[in-house]
Design an enzyme around this catalytic site. Sequence first.
Site, PDB file in Angstrom:
ATOM      1  N   ASP A 109      -0.903  -0.833   6.195  1.00  0.00           N
ATOM      2  CA  ASP A 109      -0.722  -0.203   7.499  1.00  0.00           C
ATOM      3  C   ASP A 109      -2.008   0.020   8.252  1.00  0.00           C
ATOM      4  OD1 ASP A 109      -1.579   1.952   5.734  1.00  0.00           O
ATOM      5  OD2 ASP A 109      -1.093   3.286   7.395  1.00  0.00           O
ATOM      6  N   ASP A 140      -6.518  -1.027   4.111  1.00  0.00           N
ATOM      7  CA  ASP A 140      -5.843  -2.210   3.575  1.00  0.00           C
ATOM      8  C   ASP A 140      -6.496  -3.500   4.034  1.00  0.00           C
ATOM      9  OD1 ASP A 140      -3.842  -0.512   2.501  1.00  0.00           O
ATOM     10  OD2 ASP A 140      -2.959  -0.391   4.498  1.00  0.00           O
ATOM     11  N   ASP A 184       0.852  -1.180   0.000  1.00  0.00           N
ATOM     12  CA  ASP A 184       0.000   0.000   0.000  1.00  0.00           C
ATOM     13  C   ASP A 184       0.893   1.237   0.000  1.00  0.00           C
ATOM     14  OD1 ASP A 184      -2.410   1.653   0.523  1.00  0.00           O
ATOM     15  OD2 ASP A 184      -1.417   1.963   2.443  1.00  0.00           O
TER      16      ASP A 184
END
Length: 738
Positions: A707, A711, A508
């Site tokens: 994180d 996600d 990400d």
Amino acid sequence: MSVADITVLALSVLAIAGLGWYFFAPRKGHMTELGDGVQKIAVTVRGGYSPDRIHARQGVPLEIEFDRQESGECTNRVVFADLGVSAGLPAHTKTTVRLRPDRAGTFGFACGMNMVHGTLVVDPAEHTSSAAAAEPITAQLARPDGGASAAEVEAADMAERRAEITDLARRVVIGAILTAPVLFAVMAHEIFGADWIPALLLNHWVQLVLITPVMFYTGWPIHRIGWLAFAHRSAEMNSLITLGTTAAYGYSLLVTIAPGLLPAEVRDVYFEAVGVIITLILFGRLLEAKAKAGTGEAIRVLLGLQPRTARVLRDNVETEIPIEEVAVGGEIVIRPGEKVPVDATVLSGSSPVDESMITGEPIPVTKREGDSVIGATINTTGSLRVRAAKVGADTMLAQIIRMVQQAQSSKAPIQRLADAISSYFVPAVIAIAIATFAIWFIIGPAPALTLALVAAVAVLIIACPCALGLATPLSIMVATGKGAQAGILIRSAEALETAHKLDTIVLDKTGTVTAGEPALTDLHPLNGFDETSLLALVAAAEKDSEHPLGTAIISAAHQRGLSLPPVSRFSTITGKGLQATVDGREVLVGTARLLSDAGLDSEPADEVAARYAAEGKTPILAAVDRQPAGVLAVADTVKPDSVPALAALHNMNLSTVMITGDNGRTAAAIAGQVGIPTVLAEVLPEHKAGEIQRLQAAGAQVGMVGDGINDAPHWPKPTSGWRSVPGRMWPLRLPTSR
């Protein structure tokens, strides 16, 4: 052969045959009842599933009502691993799982700790097309009876987990305290020949007193499930442990109470083995329970994002109602700083909305009439009037929560193999013990009966799979502990098991590769202004603004130690910027359109702004006293550790891909800075899982690094998944071989 020998042989053969029938003979399934076009069946959950084999018709909606009549970690969740369905089962509550079985086949289900098992058999319909036969089984989880909200169910589930962890910890501590002196005395005396060990600790009666609580109190969670598994004609790890420890304890009890019944050479006791096996197995169970308690964190955080109330317009009067009462088509008023309650369409107003939890984009997006807003995102500075488009289970947040729940319903491939082995291993061990008894009784030395019993019990004791039972939890404990020290949080045992196969790492952008917050990156003065005076004037003008870009500029001014001049007048111009009087000077800060609408020539700044935009940054134009004063650039900056971390991955011959909801230009600029060759941009959370699957379909073994919340949805799909520690991008030291 004597009559006794023939009788023992015949009984042994019959016992082994009966054993095979008991465990492997076809079991009678329970058919669902059809009513009002829906199949229904009730399943009692009490140490097992009753019935544990359900037959359903293909193509007809199915409702399975789980009546859980107990508490404890083991059965507080039912998982249909093959279907990607996981449902919480609150203690002493009935919970309905709704399925639409459009595909025939056999689908197993189990408790959250994979100890209690059942089977759903979908019988094919008489007239089924090949296309229908390939349809997936869809599912919808109903609320428990009583109408508790998802947040309340999750809270109850977490409270039950905590109580279970506390109980397991207490049992482990008691087991360790009572086992330690016995283990120390026996090992020191038998292995090292220590004569100084107190005779009291080697006394069989003392060891019996110490280990009996371990057997029946510490080991109760294991024995309860183990015996219930036997009662349900199944066998798994608990059954093996129960069988072995019961045999060892029973034999040791016989040696202690009536040693004269056995020859002197076979009067050894195994109390220390009973204590060690039970305590360590339960310690592994405690580690697993703690790990599983952490898996609910993502869902709890997601549930916490949704506001509890909404301010709706009814007869032009604002009324605050619970979020569950919002209906599609209802008009809602959202004030500055409030969360958007549901997915909706803007009717009037204009305001920047922080969508970072959904898209990962750190800079708020201005929403105007006709634009869509997503539930749980944050309205920043303006007011909005919106019309609800999706509510309840149809919102994007609800879809994300369902996708995270599917992630938790997966099962490690090795666990499937272990289940299969256990189902055959236990009957095999019992059969071998029976055969051993018969052989020793028929051809063994005298006393034949005694030695035959000893030999049979020895098989059961030795076959107790202490190594198999301890290897997995202890290896997971070490691996996850090492991972945590390196900043890697491992999602599941499956991720850990398959990490060595990875060849592609998908990262990400926001918060993983970048810091996740906008920061001032460039300052380009014009028309004789210097950087210090320009930054001071713009930061002062932004002081009364709540926009994140303004916050980044003010932060940069403070970092440089600038004192901000006073502001006597301030106003915002929606969608364009702001104007203020700073220390007697007229200051405009915002877009090129703001300057042109004020009759100013922004051409000197346009070229600089275009260059910053091409680099993926957000340009901010400033004018002072009606002349362009400069251009500032704000962007989400790369973490200091990202470049070396990506270099480490490339040195391991791992391909890297960046996935983000941000725009393509910004994503490409960030990827270029850190050396990521492939970029997937403008991908929303509900589509990220599809991108992961597309990579896998091309033959890639994918690991996902993220994180936070945006996600979470695509963690179910990769081969492995990691969550990076906030504030730092850590090099991933993945195993390259087993």
